[in-house]
Design a protein around this motif. Structure first.
Motif, mmCIF file in Angstrom:
data_model
loop_
_atom_site.group_PDB
_atom_site.id
_atom_site.type_symbol
_atom_site.label_atom_id
_atom_site.label_comp_id
_atom_site.label_asym_id
_atom_site.label_seq_id
_atom_site.Cartn_x
_atom_site.Cartn_y
_atom_site.Cartn_z
ATOM 1 N N GLN A 189 27.590 101.414 -12.469
ATOM 2 C CA GLN A 189 28.895 100.783 -12.257
ATOM 3 C C GLN A 189 29.809 101.032 -13.456
ATOM 4 N N ARG A 190 29.222 100.928 -14.657
ATOM 5 C CA ARG A 190 29.986 101.228 -15.868
ATOM 6 C C ARG A 190 30.525 102.659 -15.834
ATOM 7 N N GLN A 191 29.690 103.604 -15.392
ATOM 8 C CA GLN A 191 30.117 105.000 -15.359
ATOM 9 C C GLN A 191 31.204 105.239 -14.311
ATOM 10 N N LEU A 192 31.110 104.574 -13.162
ATOM 11 C CA LEU A 192 32.141 104.736 -12.136
ATOM 12 C C LEU A 192 33.469 104.145 -12.608
ATOM 13 N N ARG A 193 33.414 103.035 -13.316
ATOM 14 C CA ARG A 193 34.641 102.478 -13.891
ATOM 15 C C ARG A 193 35.209 103.430 -14.945
ATOM 16 N N LEU A 194 34.306 104.075 -15.689
ATOM 17 C CA LEU A 194 34.712 105.023 -16.719
ATOM 18 C C LEU A 194 35.498 106.191 -16.129
ATOM 19 N N LEU A 195 35.201 106.534 -14.873
ATOM 20 C CA LEU A 195 35.892 107.644 -14.208
ATOM 21 C C LEU A 195 37.323 107.294 -13.799
ATOM 22 N N GLY A 196 37.711 106.036 -13.978
ATOM 23 C CA GLY A 196 39.063 105.649 -13.587
ATOM 24 C C GLY A 196 39.244 105.541 -12.087
ATOM 25 N N THR A 197 38.163 105.301 -11.370
ATOM 26 C CA THR A 197 38.227 105.217 -9.908
ATOM 27 C C THR A 197 38.922 103.936 -9.460
ATOM 28 N N SER A 198 39.626 104.035 -8.347
ATOM 29 C CA SER A 198 40.433 102.911 -7.858
ATOM 30 C C SER A 198 39.665 102.102 -6.808
ATOM 31 N N TYR A 199 38.423 101.714 -7.145
ATOM 32 C CA TYR A 199 37.629 100.926 -6.209
ATOM 33 C C TYR A 199 38.067 99.470 -6.217
ATOM 34 N N ASP A 200 37.939 98.844 -5.072
ATOM 35 C CA ASP A 200 38.130 97.390 -4.971
ATOM 36 C C ASP A 200 36.774 96.753 -5.257
ATOM 37 N N TRP A 201 36.529 96.429 -6.528
ATOM 38 C CA TRP A 201 35.214 95.923 -6.935
ATOM 39 C C TRP A 201 34.937 94.524 -6.411
ATOM 40 N N SER A 202 35.929 93.847 -5.882
ATOM 41 C CA SER A 202 35.669 92.521 -5.297
ATOM 42 C C SER A 202 34.838 92.626 -4.030
ATOM 43 N N ARG A 203 34.707 93.834 -3.485
ATOM 44 C CA ARG A 203 33.939 94.048 -2.260
ATOM 45 C C ARG A 203 32.552 94.636 -2.540
ATOM 46 N N GLU A 204 32.166 94.733 -3.796
ATOM 47 C CA GLU A 204 30.901 95.361 -4.168
ATOM 48 C C GLU A 204 29.708 94.665 -3.505
ATOM 49 N N ILE A 205 28.761 95.468 -3.027
ATOM 50 C CA ILE A 205 27.522 94.951 -2.449
ATOM 51 C C ILE A 205 26.336 95.690 -3.062
ATOM 52 N N ALA A 206 25.174 95.050 -3.007
ATOM 53 C CA ALA A 206 23.904 95.699 -3.336
ATOM 54 C C ALA A 206 22.930 95.326 -2.232
ATOM 55 N N THR A 207 22.367 96.319 -1.581
ATOM 56 C CA THR A 207 21.562 96.052 -0.384
ATOM 57 C C THR A 207 20.254 95.344 -0.687
ATOM 58 N N CYS A 208 19.870 95.242 -1.974
ATOM 59 C CA CYS A 208 18.631 94.546 -2.325
ATOM 60 C C CYS A 208 18.824 93.048 -2.498
ATOM 61 N N GLU A 209 20.066 92.572 -2.376
ATOM 62 C CA GLU A 209 20.331 91.148 -2.527
ATOM 63 C C GLU A 209 20.067 90.405 -1.215
ATOM 64 N N PRO A 210 19.454 89.200 -1.279
ATOM 65 C CA PRO A 210 19.199 88.435 -0.045
ATOM 66 C C PRO A 210 20.455 88.197 0.780
ATOM 67 N N GLU A 211 21.604 88.078 0.094
ATOM 68 C CA GLU A 211 22.869 87.851 0.818
ATOM 69 C C GLU A 211 23.209 89.026 1.720
ATOM 70 N N TYR A 212 22.666 90.202 1.399
ATOM 71 C CA TYR A 212 22.883 91.376 2.256
ATOM 72 C C TYR A 212 21.745 91.547 3.250
ATOM 73 N N TYR A 213 20.499 91.601 2.766
ATOM 74 C CA TYR A 213 19.414 91.959 3.689
ATOM 75 C C TYR A 213 19.080 90.845 4.676
ATOM 76 N N ARG A 214 19.586 89.646 4.409
ATOM 77 C CA ARG A 214 19.492 88.595 5.444
ATOM 78 C C ARG A 214 20.052 89.098 6.770
ATOM 79 N N TRP A 215 21.135 89.855 6.668
ATOM 80 C CA TRP A 215 21.796 90.327 7.887
ATOM 81 C C TRP A 215 21.079 91.539 8.479
#
Length: 829
Positions: free
Chosen positions: A114-140
């Motif tokens: 994530q640090r490296q992607l921010r370093l690239l100056g990418t215009s991501y909306d990081w408020s939408r970031e997910i990680a599929t290993c989190e229970p909040e995701y794999y619950r679904w």
């Protein structure tokens, strides 16, 4: 603004970090769900958090970011999210090899990437970031599994797996290369285990037909999916087996060749093999052959191994010719495909011809090629259409007519039926591993297999359990396995399998739209607002599995009433790889060019520009030290001109439209508008050949430099406004330097919120064009004329040229070939 005094070089280190912080503080790239602007959803395939990114990865993310920025500057509400495909085998391997908990290893890698992607100056909306290993995701994931279970789309049956007898564990194909366990070196076995499947074949015809509705996908990717699905129409019928009250069912797309069957080939795992062994006098030979193939992988048996087999000593009977047909157990027929048995027609099938030639089996020609009148010795299989011969009362028919006639006969006999077969099979979901989504099923002695109730989701993956590489970690963890039956409340055991990680990546693009929803996987209203993804970018290696599974999953979501439409991705772009020293970057080759080191030495903007300029993004391109240094020089040249001119530009009205009067001013202004047009054309055509846009920027900079060296050139209003406009073209590709110089030129609003300029037709128009004059195809003169000058005028001017007159020399002009504004060819004799 980070500084105001002119400097000779672009201080990338301080300026790039400064603007990255400012953009994040302002949440500049956050996409509101309630914006009145038209939506645009651009997405790069989410990465696996393996630890460290290199410039080859940056090629993909830089392209996606340039697209997002271009669309944002064209007035779209762009959602451009990022997340992590975080479950998978490498984390387990790290746990075994390094003694690191998979969760710790994964989150450590996520933080770094994530640090490296921010370093690239990418215009991501990081408020939408997910990680599929989190229970909040794999619950679904588990929620979707239960929905499919209710609809009969999730089911359990036995299937073969790679099994290590020493470690007592299932191995992925890549862990069993060469037939040995990657960890302990033991011989791998093929073993049948009870496995969970998702019934993707229920959507086979729809997935196939839907490819015709995807004009924005590369044709080769659609072809690969068509071939993978492998739909074929034919007839399934059966052969009676001598000495047994059994029949062998086969499927064929060429029933017209049934009279040419000279053997039957069955899989070593075919259920009939056990019955054949009971009556065959060749039992020991058959068993030795089966022992030799049972541990071979599917790839080895179907593609890598020589086609081989053993005669069982038992015969079947051809239902039409009544001839005896020997039954062979073979290595190339698989029980999982079709019926597990194939009718061998050596005269009209290449694989059967090869097998028959090796084992001395008859070759019976039953299709005569067009233009032939009698059968002859075949040196290779004839697989085309023709006239049927030696086929009983079907002899003389065209093979096309015979396809239907023989199918009808077999159906009338009660031993056949017209069927549609598919090459692909249902999705094997089960993994006997730890680092994945637990399958939400429990087993009760009284009530059998039971789904976990929805209100008990998620079934949480336990942490800090021993992972040794031996057996299933979850099956050994009694605290996890012990539970109660949701029906009777008595003791029960949890399913210890986890889900294939393709489950995670089959719907993540929907979770991005509503990543914090605790009540449902995502809001149907938000999905309707944003979907489908307008532009998906990723590697062609995902052509089949990920993209096919995602298309299947989207249709399941449609049938659950969660989304509209059938397809998740409107357009697909496959980026090419980046190589260094003639080879793909890899740690083992020692040719990896790291992002951190490159940014520290050359800067983000120079790296981004080089990655875009190196060639068309779909091509394999070379990372070169001279190339990146060239982009550094470009930025420093531009910096010197723009930084020096910034005080004068601040004094100009922002909305000033300069009037170019001199040829030099017109040429300069035109180069800028050519760059405007190129950037828009490459974006809106979805070709994304931004290498040509960077080339146009080079031309703008060269023209600026030339004018700046003339007396008064650096104070010229056209010069100053072109410098300002250059920042707008540069912004999507080199966002930091463009933002810094834009602010220095006096604009308080971020350049990335400005509207991208439209090229002016009048500015693009040329005062003069060059028409090449040829005599008999050879260039003899060049004329400067007004655009759209008519043929007669150009011809008259050409005939006045001495070089043309010399070539004509009394000859007559028999023909004129004129391409307006480009060419006049005089044909003389």
């Amino acid at each position: 603004m980070t500084e105001t005094t002119p400097s000779q070089t672009y201080d990338h280190a301080s300026i790039e970090r400064h603007w990255q912080r400012r953009w994040e503080e302002r949440a500049l790239y956050r996409a509101p769900d309630d914006s009145p602007k038209p939506t645009y959803y651009t997405l790069e395939m989410l990465p696996y958090p393996s630890g460290d990114l290199h410039v080859g990865h940056a090629k993909n993310y830089t392209l996606g970011d340039a697209v997002a920025r271009m669309m944002r500057m064209q007035g779209y509400n762009v959602v451009h999210p990022m997340g992590w495909d975080a479950f998978g085998l490498p984390a387990e391997n790290a746990a075994i090899q390094r003694g690191i908990d998979p969760s710790h290893w994964t989150h450590q890698n996520i933080a770094n990437m994530q640090r490296q992607l921010r370093l690239l100056g990418t215009s991501y909306d990081w408020s939408r970031e997910i990680a599929t290993c989190e229970p909040e995701y794999y619950r679904w994931n588990q929620w979707f599994f239960l929905k499919m279970y209710e609809r009969g789309l999730a089911y359990k049956r036995e299937a073969p797996v790679n099994w290590c007898p020493k470690d007592q564990t299932v191995l992925a194909n890549e862990q069993a290369e060469g037939g040995v366990c990657w960890r302990c070196g033991s011989q791998v076995e093929r073993r049948n285990l009870s496995q969970w499947f998702l019934k993707i074949t229920a959507y086979a015809d729809e997935l196939l037909a839907g490819l015709d509705d995807l004009p924005g996908w590369p044709e080769r990717i659609k072809t690969m999916q068509r071939n993978w699905i492998g739909r074929s129409e034919g007839v399934t019928f059966s052969f009676e087996v001598e000495r047994l009250e059994e029949r062998i069912r086969v499927f064929t797309t060429r029933p017209d060749t049934t009279f040419g069957v000279t053997f039957l080939a069955i899989a070593a795992e075919h259920p009939l093999v056990a019955r054949l062994l009971e009556v065959s006098k060749r039992r020991s030979e058959i068993e030795r052959f089966i022992e030799g193939v049972k541990n071979k992988s599917e790839l080895e048996r179907t593609s890598l191994m020589e086609k081989d087999g053993v005669f069982t000593g038992i015969y079947a009977v051809n239902p039409l010719s009544h001839e005896r047909v020997p039954i062979w157990v073979t290595n190339y027929v698989l029980a999982e495909y079709g019926t597990g048995a194939v009718m061998g027609v050596p005269a009209h099938d290449e694989r059967d011809f090869e097998f028959a030639h090796k084992h001395g089996l008859p070759v019976a020609q039953v299709i005569m090629p067009p233009g032939k009148t009698e059968a002859e010795t075949l040196h290779e299989a004839y697989v085309g259409e023709g006239r049927m011969i030696a086929s009983g009362d079907f002899t003389g028919m065209s093979s096309k007519r015979g396809l239907r006639a023989i199918g009808d006969r077999l159906t009338q006999m009660g031993i056949g039926e017209r069927t549609v077969n598919y090459r692909f099979r249902d999705w094997l979901l089960s993994r006997q591993r730890y680092w994945g989504t637990p399958i939400p099923i429990v087993y009760c002695e009284e009530h059998g297999e039971q789904p976990v109730p929805y209100d008990q989701l998620p079934v949480v993956l336990p942490i800090n359990i021993p992972i040794t590489g031996e057996g299933s970690p979850l099956a050994r963890d009694e605290a996890f396995v012990r539970t109660t039956c949701p029906v009777c409340g008595k003791p029960a055991r949890r399913e210890s399998d986890t889900m294939d990680t393709f489950m995670d990546s089959s719907w993540y693009y929907l979770r991005y739209l509503d990543p914090h929803n605790a009540n449902e996987p995502f809001s149907a209203a938000l999905a309707k607002h944003w979907m489908p993804v307008d532009q998906y970018i990723g590697g062609a290696e995902h052509a089949v599995l990920h993209l096919l599974y995602a298309r299947f999953f989207y249709r399941v979501c449609r049938d659950l009433g969660l989304v509209d439409g059938n397809e998740p991705f409107t357009r697909l772009f496959n980026q090419g790889t980046l190589i260094y020293g003639g080879e793909k970057m890899s740690k083992s080759r020692g040719n990896v060019v790291g992002i951190d080191a490159t940014v520290e030495k050359h800067g983000v903007d120079a790296m981004r520009l080089f990655l875009l300029a190196a060639g068309p993004p779909e091509d394999v391109t070379d990372w070169t030290d001279t190339g990146i240094q060239g982009r550094v020089r470009f930025l420093n040249r531009l910096w010197r001109l723009a930084d020096a001119a910034a005080p004068r530009i601040r004094e100009l009205p922002v909305d000033l439209v300069p009037s170019a009067t001199t040829p030099e001013e017109k040429a300069l202004l035109r180069t800028l508008h050519v760059a405007f047009k190129n950037a828009l054309d490459e974006t809106n055509s979805r070709r994304f050949h931004f290498n040509t846009t960077v080339a146009r920027l080079d031309e703008v900079l060269n023209a600026l430099t030339d004018l700046s060296r003339t007396p008064g050139g650096a104070e010229n209003v056209v010069y100053l406004q072109v410098l300002r406009g250059t920042m707008l073209v540069l912004a999507p590709f080199a966002p930091h330097i463009a933002e810094e110089l834009w602010q220095r030129m006096g604009d308080e609003e971020s350049i990335h919120l400005r509207t991208f300029p439209q090229p002016c037709t009048d500015v693009l128009a040329l005062d003069e064009v060059t028409v090449v004059v040829q005599v008999n195809g050879k260039v003899r003169a060049r004329l400067q004329v007004a655009p759209q000058t008519d043929e007669d005028t150009v011809a008259a001017l050409a005939l006045q040229e001495s070089t043309v007159q010399t070539q004509i020399n009394g000859k007559s002009v028999r023909k004129r070939i004129y391409v307006p504004d480009k060419l006049l060819n005089l044909v003389v004799s």
